[in-house]
Motif scaffolding. Structure first.
Motif, PDB file in Angstrom:
ATOM      1  N   LYS A   1       0.832  17.683  27.960  1.00 34.26           N
ATOM      2  CA  LYS A   1       0.723  16.428  28.719  1.00 34.26           C
ATOM      3  C   LYS A   1       0.127  15.321  27.833  1.00 34.26           C
ATOM      4  O   LYS A   1       0.615  14.185  27.827  1.00 34.26           O
ATOM      5  N   TYR A   2      -0.907  15.679  27.049  1.00 35.21           N
ATOM      6  CA  TYR A   2      -1.513  14.696  26.133  1.00 35.21           C
ATOM      7  C   TYR A   2      -0.471  14.202  25.125  1.00 35.21           C
ATOM      8  O   TYR A   2      -0.390  13.008  24.818  1.00 35.21           O
ATOM      9  N   MET A   3       0.318  15.123  24.641  1.00 38.02           N
ATOM     10  CA  MET A   3       1.342  14.716  23.662  1.00 38.02           C
ATOM     11  C   MET A   3       2.355  13.776  24.289  1.00 38.02           C
ATOM     12  O   MET A   3       2.709  12.744  23.711  1.00 38.02           O
ATOM     13  N   GLU A   4       2.796  14.126  25.484  1.00 40.87           N
ATOM     14  CA  GLU A   4       3.785  13.300  26.180  1.00 40.87           C
ATOM     15  C   GLU A   4       3.213  11.900  26.479  1.00 40.87           C
ATOM     16  O   GLU A   4       3.857  10.882  26.220  1.00 40.87           O
ATOM     17  N   ASP A   5       1.966  11.884  26.989  1.00 41.59           N
ATOM     18  CA  ASP A   5       1.389  10.624  27.467  1.00 41.59           C
ATOM     19  C   ASP A   5       0.836   9.743  26.343  1.00 41.59           C
ATOM     20  O   ASP A   5       0.848   8.517  26.458  1.00 41.59           O
ATOM     21  N   VAL A   6       0.322  10.363  25.294  1.00 42.73           N
ATOM     22  CA  VAL A   6      -0.393   9.592  24.261  1.00 42.73           C
ATOM     23  C   VAL A   6       0.297   9.654  22.892  1.00 42.73           C
ATOM     24  O   VAL A   6       0.678   8.623  22.324  1.00 42.73           O
ATOM     25  N   VAL A   7       0.466  10.865  22.385  1.00 40.18           N
ATOM     26  CA  VAL A   7       0.918  11.010  20.993  1.00 40.18           C
ATOM     27  C   VAL A   7       2.327  10.443  20.789  1.00 40.18           C
ATOM     28  O   VAL A   7       2.575   9.700  19.830  1.00 40.18           O
ATOM     29  N   LEU A   8       3.216  10.782  21.708  1.00 41.03           N
ATOM     30  CA  LEU A   8       4.606  10.354  21.506  1.00 41.03           C
ATOM     31  C   LEU A   8       4.805   8.847  21.714  1.00 41.03           C
ATOM     32  O   LEU A   8       5.844   8.302  21.350  1.00 41.03           O
ATOM     33  N   LYS A   9       3.784   8.190  22.261  1.00 37.84           N
ATOM     34  CA  LYS A   9       3.854   6.723  22.361  1.00 37.84           C
ATOM     35  C   LYS A   9       3.738   6.107  20.955  1.00 37.84           C
ATOM     36  O   LYS A   9       4.352   5.096  20.649  1.00 37.84           O
ATOM     37  N   GLU A  10       2.908   6.755  20.104  1.00 36.03           N
ATOM     38  CA  GLU A  10       2.733   6.277  18.720  1.00 36.03           C
ATOM     39  C   GLU A  10       3.851   6.810  17.824  1.00 36.03           C
ATOM     40  O   GLU A  10       4.267   6.146  16.874  1.00 36.03           O
ATOM     41  N   PHE A  11       4.268   8.031  18.122  1.00 37.00           N
ATOM     42  CA  PHE A  11       5.288   8.695  17.293  1.00 37.00           C
ATOM     43  C   PHE A  11       6.495   9.048  18.166  1.00 37.00           C
ATOM     44  O   PHE A  11       6.642  10.208  18.573  1.00 37.00           O
ATOM     45  N   PRO A  12       7.357   8.099  18.465  1.00 28.98           N
ATOM     46  CA  PRO A  12       8.481   8.395  19.347  1.00 28.98           C
ATOM     47  C   PRO A  12       9.475   9.367  18.703  1.00 28.98           C
ATOM     48  O   PRO A  12       9.713   9.300  17.485  1.00 28.98           O
ATOM     49  N   VAL A  13      10.026  10.255  19.547  1.00 28.00           N
ATOM     50  CA  VAL A  13      10.976  11.228  19.013  1.00 28.00           C
ATOM     51  C   VAL A  13      12.383  10.646  18.994  1.00 28.00           C
ATOM     52  O   VAL A  13      12.694   9.707  19.736  1.00 28.00           O
ATOM     53  N   GLY A  14      13.201  11.230  18.126  1.00 27.83           N
ATOM     54  CA  GLY A  14      14.602  10.810  18.042  1.00 27.83           C
ATOM     55  C   GLY A  14      15.075  10.742  16.600  1.00 27.83           C
ATOM     56  O   GLY A  14      14.276  10.761  15.663  1.00 27.83           O
ATOM     57  N   ASP A  15      16.384  10.678  16.444  1.00 28.06           N
ATOM     58  CA  ASP A  15      16.963  10.570  15.107  1.00 28.06           C
ATOM     59  C   ASP A  15      16.770   9.151  14.572  1.00 28.06           C
ATOM     60  O   ASP A  15      16.983   8.177  15.286  1.00 28.06           O
ATOM     61  N   LEU A  16      16.366   9.050  13.318  1.00 30.80           N
ATOM     62  CA  LEU A  16      16.177   7.748  12.687  1.00 30.80           C
ATOM     63  C   LEU A  16      17.291   7.433  11.701  1.00 30.80           C
ATOM     64  O   LEU A  16      17.539   6.286  11.364  1.00 30.80           O
ATOM     65  N   LYS A  17      17.929   8.485  11.228  1.00 33.12           N
ATOM     66  CA  LYS A  17      19.031   8.293  10.276  1.00 33.12           C
ATOM     67  C   LYS A  17      19.930   9.524  10.311  1.00 33.12           C
ATOM     68  O   LYS A  17      19.425  10.639  10.314  1.00 33.12           O
ATOM     69  N   GLY A  18      21.209   9.321  10.309  1.00 36.31           N
ATOM     70  CA  GLY A  18      22.162  10.415  10.185  1.00 36.31           C
ATOM     71  C   GLY A  18      22.392  11.178  11.479  1.00 36.31           C
ATOM     72  O   GLY A  18      21.732  11.001  12.475  1.00 36.31           O
TER      73      GLY A  18
END
Lengths: 243, 67, 359
Positions: free
Chosen positions: A226-243
């Motif tokens: 929950k902490y990762m979903e609510d806080v961490v991933l706001k700073e480090f969004p997931v997803g492909d950045l290239k390719g």
């Protein structure tokens, strides 16, 4: 009854030395599973970093070798250039990859070295006991930022995936997370894609995996998703950045 | 018919699997393993649907799923 | 086919590496090493090997380690400031016992110092390779020919003992040209079965835990294994004292005075000795070729009843080689020193003067 899921044969018969809830184990499990699916479990070589994953070699059935802190980008370059047919993973933490080894990481990416970097981003130095990392969140308390990471003194978290994606050479750059089953499956898909690129067409790939360090976050492992979903991933969004 | 098998020697009792089980079938055992962890155990195995979510989230590859 | 050519020192030693089967070079340009990197940038690919211009010496030495773990004869070359950056990797290479070759083309001074030739890395390289107290074979050739000859057999020795080999030339030897006989090309052996080589399994055999330090072994704990394994390393080092010491004695047969020097200093000293001999002075040269192992016994055996005085010559201020030699010499022998620092050459006429003062 038929067994539909069990421990990968590419994992060794030794439980990992990671703390309860540490997602290093998840990442290594995924690498092992992908290696079996791609049929490279006898060929893959992993470079172990300095950090919690220093004894990586004990947990997998692949060949592996150690590297000085931050230098997998260099040892990996030397190894792969001399052994171009061997699939190679550089398994690194955020301190290893984005702080002490930033030069080696960036230059290997910029040269387009034909290997895959798996970077475990848990926002702390785990092995030394929870000091601030280049990825530590603003305000996050660590043993070297007891009042919380100060932007004035320490700057912002380094978003390494975005930096690497800015280079021309890398073929595939992505950030994934290990905090929910859905994310774990997406991470596995990303690792597989990275290795397929390495094996089939050749080229640099970078997979950053958001991970929990319950011990040094001083958090019950059950509360980390929950902490990762609510806080961490706001700073480090997931997803492909290239390719 | 489905069930999960938890390797008590590998499980560290982190509990990440508890929260992902859609049927809430996983909990900490009262027993501890050699390392002192209260490893996970499955209750009401007959309700298990073999969805594998617990095995997927497990950082220690401690869970096998049977169907 | 061996051939006589006129070649610059840096290029000659690199060509000898190619002929010795070296197929990987990573390096970072630094004066007075740069011509070595430039030469191998085209020569290594031509020979079917890999050249990488690294982002730093830190990276270069680790690339060499990686290549060695792929079973390749790998090398780098650098000079003082770069060598300082390489100490981390050198320590790992010594700890993993990776057969590798490092050429240090010495320049003068600490920090940025100066770019001219010097012998002031003697202590740094001979005492230990980085942290941890481990070492490797260290050679101090006096000429381009000797550099070439040592380079040509360096991997054979490195693989025999599973050790790094460091060849210490200097800016003088690296930049000058002279005639040199180049050896034949030889093939590197198949190293894929070596315990330090990863990713070349044959017959499905698995190798893991190729670590940067030997935590594993017959003992119960990590500490006990490290201690045990390092004690095995020590036995290897001690065997070098018996089997690998090299030195040259030049006109020592009837000598009453002795010059002790290594590398370029020794070569200049030979000129001074020839002049002094013409003037009837019975002087000779004792020249260590291996700096590790150091010719301790041979120095200790210098006879005080035969030798009236010794002059040490080196291009380093403060003294390094002189102090090392003093450890082993008979304390009753008179010893003087002549050295030049800051990148200045030692001069044959000044050596002559120093010897004459002892007469």
């Amino acid at each position: 009854m038929e067994c539909i899921y069990t421990k990968s044969k590419a994992l060794s018969a030794v439980p990992t030395s990671f703390c309860p809830g540490c997602m290093h184990g998840t990442a290594i499990k995924l690498i092992a599973e992908v290696s079996e699916e791609l049929g490279i479990e006898n060929d893959l070589v992993m470079v172990a970093p300095i950090g919690c994953a220093v004894f990586l070699g004990a947990f997998v059935e692949f060949d592996s070798f150690g590297s000085p802190h931050g230098r997998p980008g260099a040892t990996g370059t030397g190894f792969k250039r001399s052994n171009p047919d061997v699939p190679l993973i550089l398994y690194q933490g955020d301190g290893d990859c984005a702080s002490i080894g930033l030069a080696e990481t960036m230059h290997a990416a910029n040269r387009g070295e034909n290997f895959t970097v798996i970077m475990i981003n848990n926002q702390v130095y785990g092995m030394t006991g929870g000091q601030a990392a280049p990825t530590t969140l603003p305000g996050q308390k660590t043993t070297t930022s007891p009042a919380g990471r100060s932007i004035e003194g320490s700057g912002y978290p380094i978003q390494l995936a975005e930096l690497i994606a800015s280079f021309k050479a890398p073929k595939y750059v992505t950030r994934q997370s290990l905090h929910t089953p859905k994310n774990v499956l997406a991470a596995k898909k990303a690792i597989k894609k990275a290795l397929e690129i390495q094996i089939n067409e050749g080229g640099y790939s970078y997979v950053e995996l958001m991970s929990a360090c319950p011990t040094n976050w001083k958090m019950d492992p059950k509360d980390t998703p929950k902490y990762m979903e609510d806080v961490v991933l706001k700073e480090f969004p997931v997803g492909d950045l290239k390719g | 018919m489905a069930r999960v098998e938890i390797d008590a020697n590998y499980c560290k009792g982190c509990g990440l699997c508890f929260g992902v089980c859609p049927k809430n079938l996983l909990r900490a055992s009262e027993n501890v393993n050699a390392k002192g962890y209260n490893y996970a155990e499955q209750i009401d195995a007959e309700k298990c649907t073999a969805c594998k979510l617990c095995a997927i989230i497990c950082p220690d590859a401690a869970i096998s799923v049977y169907k | 086919m061996s051939e006589k050519v006129v070649k610059k020192g840096n290029e000659a030693i690199c060509e000898a590496a190619i002929r010795a089967g070296c197929r990987f070079f990573a390096g970072y340009p630094i004066t007075p090493q740069t011509t070595a990197t430039e030469y191998l940038s085209w020569r290594m690919p031509e020979a079917g090997g890999v050249f990488v211009q690294a982002e730093s010496e830190v990276a270069a030495i680790n690339m060499v380690a990686g290549s060695a773990m792929a079973g390749t004869r790998a090398m780098t070359a650098t000079s003082g400031p770069g060598l300082s950056l390489m100490t981390e990797g050198l320590s790992v290479i010594a700890g993993t016992r990776l057969p590798t070759v490092i050429v240090n083309i010495q320049r003068s001074g600490a920090g940025i110092g100066s770019i001219t030739g010097n012998q002031s890395d003697f202590y740094m390289v001979t005492k230990t390779l980085g942290h941890g107290g481990l070492t490797g074979l260290v050679y101090g050739p006096e000429s381009i020919q000797e550099s070439v000859d040592i380079m040509y057999e360096s991997w054979d020795l490195a693989e025999k003992y599973r050790t790094p080999v460091i060849i210490m030339t200097d800016g003088v030897m690296g930049q000058m040209m002279e005639q040199v006989e180049m050896p034949d090309f030889k093939e590197a052996p198949d190293l894929s079965e070596q315990p330090y080589v990863a990713g070349k399994r044959k017959g499905g055999r698995k190798k893991h835990l190729i670590m940067d330090s030997p935590y594993f072994g017959p003992k119960a704990t990590q500490a006990d294994n490290l201690e045990y394994n390092y004690a095995q390393y020590e036995k290897v080092y001690e065997s070098w004292d018996e089997n690998e010491v090299r030195y040259e004695e030049y006109m020592t047969q009837d000598a009453e005075y002795l010059i002790i020097a290594w590398g370029t200093s020794a070569r200049v000293a030979k000129t001074a000795i020839r002049h002094l001999r013409e003037q009837g002075v019975k002087v000779g040269l004792f020249r260590p070729i291996t700096l590790v192992p150091f010719p301790k016994k041979q120095l200790a055996a210098i006879d005080k009843n035969k030798i009236k005085g010794i002059l040490t010559v080196e291009m380093a201020v403060p003294s390094q080689f002189h102090n090392e030699v003093m450890h082993y010499l008979d304390k009753d022998i008179r010893v003087e020193k002549y050295r030049r620092g800051g990148g200045n050459m030692v001069l044959d006429e000044e050596i002559e003067e120093c010897v004459k003062k002892m007469l």
